[in-house]
Write a protein that holds these residues in place. Structure first.
Motif, PDB file in Angstrom:
ATOM      1  N   GLU A  98       4.426 -11.182  -2.600  1.00  0.00           N
ATOM      2  CA  GLU A  98       4.486 -10.080  -1.631  1.00  0.00           C
ATOM      3  C   GLU A  98       5.122  -8.820  -2.221  1.00  0.00           C
ATOM      4  O   GLU A  98       6.162  -8.872  -2.872  1.00  0.00           O
ATOM      5  CB  GLU A  98       5.289 -10.523  -0.404  1.00  0.00           C
ATOM      6  CG  GLU A  98       4.565 -11.583   0.397  1.00  0.00           C
ATOM      7  CD  GLU A  98       5.419 -12.151   1.524  1.00  0.00           C
ATOM      8  OE1 GLU A  98       5.028 -13.193   2.076  1.00  0.00           O
ATOM      9  OE2 GLU A  98       6.468 -11.569   1.826  1.00  0.00           O
ATOM     10  N   GLY A  99       4.466  -7.692  -1.949  1.00  0.00           N
ATOM     11  CA  GLY A  99       5.009  -6.391  -2.369  1.00  0.00           C
ATOM     12  C   GLY A  99       4.724  -6.044  -3.817  1.00  0.00           C
ATOM     13  O   GLY A  99       5.155  -4.996  -4.298  1.00  0.00           O
ATOM     14  N   LEU A 100       4.000  -6.916  -4.530  1.00  0.00           N
ATOM     15  CA  LEU A 100       3.829  -6.690  -5.965  1.00  0.00           C
ATOM     16  C   LEU A 100       2.462  -6.096  -6.326  1.00  0.00           C
ATOM     17  O   LEU A 100       2.246  -5.713  -7.477  1.00  0.00           O
ATOM     18  CB  LEU A 100       4.020  -8.013  -6.733  1.00  0.00           C
ATOM     19  CG  LEU A 100       5.389  -8.708  -6.531  1.00  0.00           C
ATOM     20  CD1 LEU A 100       5.430 -10.033  -7.289  1.00  0.00           C
ATOM     21  CD2 LEU A 100       6.533  -7.805  -6.987  1.00  0.00           C
ATOM     22  N   SER A 101       1.545  -6.021  -5.362  1.00  0.00           N
ATOM     23  CA  SER A 101       0.197  -5.555  -5.688  1.00  0.00           C
ATOM     24  C   SER A 101       0.126  -4.023  -5.678  1.00  0.00           C
ATOM     25  O   SER A 101       1.001  -3.344  -5.159  1.00  0.00           O
ATOM     26  CB  SER A 101      -0.807  -6.104  -4.666  1.00  0.00           C
ATOM     27  OG  SER A 101      -0.579  -5.449  -3.424  1.00  0.00           O
ATOM     28  N   ILE A 102      -0.955  -3.526  -6.195  1.00  0.00           N
ATOM     29  CA  ILE A 102      -1.190  -2.071  -6.203  1.00  0.00           C
ATOM     30  C   ILE A 102      -1.350  -1.552  -4.762  1.00  0.00           C
ATOM     31  O   ILE A 102      -0.916  -0.444  -4.435  1.00  0.00           O
ATOM     32  CB  ILE A 102      -2.420  -1.715  -7.100  1.00  0.00           C
ATOM     33  CG1 ILE A 102      -2.635  -0.203  -7.175  1.00  0.00           C
ATOM     34  CG2 ILE A 102      -3.691  -2.384  -6.647  1.00  0.00           C
ATOM     35  CD1 ILE A 102      -1.616   0.508  -8.023  1.00  0.00           C
ATOM     36  N   PHE A 103      -1.903  -2.399  -3.881  1.00  0.00           N
ATOM     37  CA  PHE A 103      -2.068  -1.985  -2.471  1.00  0.00           C
ATOM     38  C   PHE A 103      -0.704  -1.831  -1.800  1.00  0.00           C
ATOM     39  O   PHE A 103      -0.464  -0.885  -1.061  1.00  0.00           O
ATOM     40  CB  PHE A 103      -2.937  -3.005  -1.712  1.00  0.00           C
ATOM     41  CG  PHE A 103      -4.286  -3.179  -2.321  1.00  0.00           C
ATOM     42  CD1 PHE A 103      -5.233  -2.157  -2.223  1.00  0.00           C
ATOM     43  CD2 PHE A 103      -4.602  -4.322  -3.022  1.00  0.00           C
ATOM     44  CE1 PHE A 103      -6.484  -2.298  -2.819  1.00  0.00           C
ATOM     45  CE2 PHE A 103      -5.842  -4.461  -3.627  1.00  0.00           C
ATOM     46  CZ  PHE A 103      -6.788  -3.447  -3.518  1.00  0.00           C
ATOM     47  N   ALA A 104       0.174  -2.782  -2.091  1.00  0.00           N
ATOM     48  CA  ALA A 104       1.535  -2.694  -1.541  1.00  0.00           C
ATOM     49  C   ALA A 104       2.229  -1.449  -2.088  1.00  0.00           C
ATOM     50  O   ALA A 104       2.937  -0.739  -1.364  1.00  0.00           O
ATOM     51  CB  ALA A 104       2.324  -3.948  -1.917  1.00  0.00           C
ATOM     52  N   HIS A 105       2.004  -1.172  -3.363  1.00  0.00           N
ATOM     53  CA  HIS A 105       2.604   0.017  -3.996  1.00  0.00           C
ATOM     54  C   HIS A 105       2.174   1.289  -3.243  1.00  0.00           C
ATOM     55  O   HIS A 105       2.993   2.139  -2.894  1.00  0.00           O
ATOM     56  CB  HIS A 105       2.146   0.073  -5.462  1.00  0.00           C
ATOM     57  CG  HIS A 105       2.873   1.095  -6.284  1.00  0.00           C
ATOM     58  ND1 HIS A 105       2.827   1.136  -7.646  1.00  0.00           N
ATOM     59  CD2 HIS A 105       3.655   2.144  -5.918  1.00  0.00           C
ATOM     60  CE1 HIS A 105       3.555   2.134  -8.101  1.00  0.00           C
ATOM     61  NE2 HIS A 105       4.062   2.770  -7.068  1.00  0.00           N
ATOM     62  N   MET A 106       0.874   1.380  -2.976  1.00  0.00           N
ATOM     63  CA  MET A 106       0.351   2.555  -2.255  1.00  0.00           C
ATOM     64  C   MET A 106       0.942   2.630  -0.841  1.00  0.00           C
ATOM     65  O   MET A 106       1.325   3.701  -0.371  1.00  0.00           O
ATOM     66  CB  MET A 106      -1.188   2.475  -2.140  1.00  0.00           C
ATOM     67  CG  MET A 106      -1.895   2.628  -3.461  1.00  0.00           C
ATOM     68  SD  MET A 106      -1.501   4.233  -4.169  1.00  0.00           S
ATOM     69  CE  MET A 106      -1.235   3.834  -5.860  1.00  0.00           C
TER      70      MET A 106
END
Ligand SMILES: Cc1cc2nc3c(=O)[nH]c(=O)nc-3n(C[C@H](O)[C@H](O)[C@H](O)COP(=O)(O)O)c2cc1C
Ligand code: SF4
Ligand code: SF4
Length: 254
Positions: free
Chosen positions: A157-165
């Motif tokens: 959780e929170g580690l993907s590029i989508f979470a980053h955006m």
């Protein structure tokens, strides 16, 4: 394996304790302000690093801790966990990216919703029953995550590029100023009796007693520990008045 955490009002401490009690009950938990934290990191291969989300970012104290000790992370396996009142986007990712830069291997991430810690704001305030429900749900999630971790299926959780955006555009971009350094805005009212509790417990050693009153320096990491525990409700930071002293232990009462 060890757990290192920053926790102002107790949420993050509780979540890390709960998770590690299942993942590895022998793991030692160390508050980040403990002077031995770095030595313990050096001696362990796997680190669980936990902290509260602040404006979809890492508290400045945690960021500085990672940066100042940049040499200890190379080759360490790090699991990042954050607790949040509502939304954190990439609350784990913010620390994970920094740790990766210093050579850590990020094994997973977990973002857990808990009661809100901002004691001097009405926003996000819930009833005792609602907060108790949030804690029960968090405990269930933590148990599930711990079982996944034990079967080497790490949550990310929170580690993907989508979470980053989501973290960047959802909040961090607009509030970046709030977490780019320590806060100088802690206010202490005349209600202070100089009991010393806040000074004793501040993880930043940012408070001292002078002439029978608490005095703040300019190195507050906004953890809300002093604000949530002052017996006179004399301390505020983001708001003007203490609405509710948010404490994990308080929500546990029947
Ligand atoms: C200064 C500050 C900023 C916060 N910003 C956020 C946020 O951006 N998103 C969120 O969901 N919760 C936010 N919170 C709530 C905390 O992340 C949450 O209550 C956390 O569980 C507190 O953990 P602790 O008890 O271990 O300190 C914020 C709290 C503080 C004190
Ligand atoms: S805990 Fe409250 S009353 Fe006690 S010294 Fe700190 S500000 Fe003053
Ligand atoms: S002054 Fe209070 S809010 Fe700031 S870091 Fe210390 S305990 Fe936390």
């Amino acid at each position: 394996m060890i757990g290192i955490y920053l926790s102002g009002t107790g949420n993050t401490k509780h979540c890390l304790e709960k998770l590690l009690s299942i993942v590895d009950s022998t793991a030692e938990l160390i508050p980040i302000e403990n002077k031995e934290a770095i030595e313990k990191i050096k001696k362990n291969d796997t680190i669980y690093l936990a902290y509260p989300t602040q404006f979809s970012n890492v508290p400045f104290m945690v960021k500085e801790f990672i940066q100042k000790n940049s040499e200890v992370w190379r080759g360490k396996k790090v699991f990042c966990m954050t607790t949040m009142g509502l939304f954190s986007g990439d609350g784990t990712g913010c620390a994970a990216r920094l740790l990766k830069k210093y050579g850590a291997v990020i094994i997973g991430g977990l973002q857990v919703k808990m009661p809100d810690a901002v004691c001097d704001s009405k926003m996000l305030k819930k009833t005792l029953e609602e907060n108790q429900r949030i804690i029960r749900e968090a405990d269930i999630r933590l148990e599930k995550a711990a079982k996944e971790i034990k079967s080497v299926n790490y949550p990310k959780e929170g580690l993907s590029i989508f979470a980053h955006m989501a973290g960047l555009f959802g909040q961090r971009l607009w509030f970046y100023g709030k977490t780019k350094g320590y806060s100088k805005k802690l206010k202490i009212s005349d209600a202070c009796t100089g009991c010393g509790l806040c000074a004793k417990n501040c993880p930043m050693e940012n408070l001292r007693i002078e002439n029978g009153k608490a005095v703040s320096s300019e190195k507050c990491t906004m953890c809300y520990r002093c604000i949530s525990s002052c017996p006179k409700q004399a301390i505020t930071l983001l708001g003007k008045q203490v609405v509710e002293q948010c404490r994990y232990s308080y929500y546990l009462r029947e």
